[in-house]
Motif scaffolding. Structure first.
Motif, mmCIF file in Angstrom:
data_model
loop_
_atom_site.group_PDB
_atom_site.id
_atom_site.type_symbol
_atom_site.label_atom_id
_atom_site.label_comp_id
_atom_site.label_asym_id
_atom_site.label_seq_id
_atom_site.Cartn_x
_atom_site.Cartn_y
_atom_site.Cartn_z
ATOM 1 N N THR A 73 0.844 -1.196 0.000
ATOM 2 C CA THR A 73 0.000 0.000 0.000
ATOM 3 C C THR A 73 0.879 1.245 0.000
ATOM 4 O O THR A 73 1.885 1.304 0.707
ATOM 5 C CB THR A 73 -0.903 0.008 1.242
ATOM 6 O OG1 THR A 73 -1.790 -1.101 1.155
ATOM 7 C CG2 THR A 73 -1.711 1.294 1.331
ATOM 8 N N HIS A 74 0.510 2.201 -0.826
ATOM 9 C CA HIS A 74 1.211 3.484 -0.852
ATOM 10 C C HIS A 74 0.189 4.600 -0.703
ATOM 11 O O HIS A 74 -1.021 4.348 -0.664
ATOM 12 C CB HIS A 74 1.991 3.645 -2.162
ATOM 13 C CG HIS A 74 3.080 2.631 -2.323
ATOM 14 N ND1 HIS A 74 4.151 2.534 -1.461
ATOM 15 C CD2 HIS A 74 3.264 1.655 -3.249
ATOM 16 C CE1 HIS A 74 4.941 1.546 -1.855
ATOM 17 N NE2 HIS A 74 4.431 0.985 -2.932
ATOM 18 N N THR A 75 0.699 5.836 -0.634
ATOM 19 C CA THR A 75 -0.201 6.984 -0.607
ATOM 20 C C THR A 75 0.317 8.046 -1.565
ATOM 21 O O THR A 75 1.469 8.006 -1.992
ATOM 22 C CB THR A 75 -0.337 7.613 0.806
ATOM 23 O OG1 THR A 75 0.787 8.463 1.057
ATOM 24 C CG2 THR A 75 -0.465 6.557 1.891
ATOM 25 N N CYS B 209 4.739 9.721 -1.018
ATOM 26 C CA CYS B 209 4.016 8.652 -0.338
ATOM 27 C C CYS B 209 4.355 8.825 1.131
ATOM 28 O O CYS B 209 5.525 8.714 1.514
ATOM 29 C CB CYS B 209 4.468 7.283 -0.842
ATOM 30 S SG CYS B 209 3.927 5.942 0.251
ATOM 31 N N LEU C 258 3.853 6.966 3.582
ATOM 32 C CA LEU C 258 4.309 5.743 4.240
ATOM 33 C C LEU C 258 5.787 5.499 3.982
ATOM 34 O O LEU C 258 6.458 4.797 4.748
ATOM 35 C CB LEU C 258 3.496 4.535 3.751
ATOM 36 C CG LEU C 258 1.998 4.606 4.008
ATOM 37 C CD1 LEU C 258 1.291 3.406 3.384
ATOM 38 C CD2 LEU C 258 1.721 4.660 5.500
ATOM 39 N N HIS C 259 6.288 6.014 2.866
ATOM 40 C CA HIS C 259 7.688 5.774 2.487
ATOM 41 C C HIS C 259 8.291 7.073 1.947
ATOM 42 O O HIS C 259 8.818 7.110 0.829
ATOM 43 C CB HIS C 259 7.780 4.680 1.414
ATOM 44 C CG HIS C 259 6.933 3.486 1.716
ATOM 45 N ND1 HIS C 259 5.753 3.209 1.064
ATOM 46 C CD2 HIS C 259 7.100 2.505 2.640
ATOM 47 C CE1 HIS C 259 5.228 2.091 1.569
ATOM 48 N NE2 HIS C 259 6.013 1.651 2.516
ATOM 49 N N MET D 125 9.929 7.562 -1.721
ATOM 50 C CA MET D 125 8.918 7.779 -2.757
ATOM 51 C C MET D 125 8.460 9.229 -2.780
ATOM 52 O O MET D 125 7.729 9.679 -1.896
ATOM 53 C CB MET D 125 7.695 6.876 -2.501
ATOM 54 C CG MET D 125 8.030 5.402 -2.568
ATOM 55 S SD MET D 125 6.586 4.384 -2.353
ATOM 56 C CE MET D 125 5.627 4.804 -3.792
HETATM 57 CU CU CU Z 1 4.799 4.059 -0.397
#
Ligand code: CU
Length: 113
Positions: free
Chosen positions: A66-68, A99, A101-102, A106
């Motif tokens: 999952t990414h955002t 993203c 989350l990362h 990203m």
């Molecule tokens: Cu991500």
């Protein structure tokens, strides 16, 4: 909702143009497209795109995680495996996004003309 503030457009524009000017590391030529893939692993491809004002950009997650997509000063959009999100850019400018989350790995840029 969660009380997120939407920055005034002028402030957002100034911040993003300034940030884009400081770009270090890999230089990526803008690609004229409205399609961005989250490809394996942990990347936006292409990293920098160029669209016209009023166009809608679609991010599609082809990774196994999952990414955002969070454009600076805007809401965060979670994108699961195989899902996509669309964001319309009405105002010319340079928009950096991550993203969340990362965020170390990203990030990308949408240049709106
Ligand atoms: Cu991500």
């Amino acid at each position: 909702m969660t009380g997120r503030l939407l920055l005034p457009a002028v402030a957002l524009l100034a911040a993003t143009v300034f940030a884009a000017g400081c770009g270090a590391g890999e230089s990526s030529e803008p690609i004229a497209t409205t399609e961005v893939k989250m490809v394996k692993s942990y990347r936006f491809d292409p990293k920098t795109i160029q669209v016209r004002a009023g166009q809608t950009v679609t991010w599609t997650n082809e990774d196994n995680f999952t990414h955002t997509v969070q454009v600076e000063g805007q809401a965060d959009h979670q994108v699961g495996r195989g899902e996509s999100v669309e964001i319309t850019f009405d105002t010319p400018g340079t928009y950096h996004y991550v993203c969340t989350l990362h965020s170390q790995d990203m990030d990308g840029t949408v240049i709106v003309e």
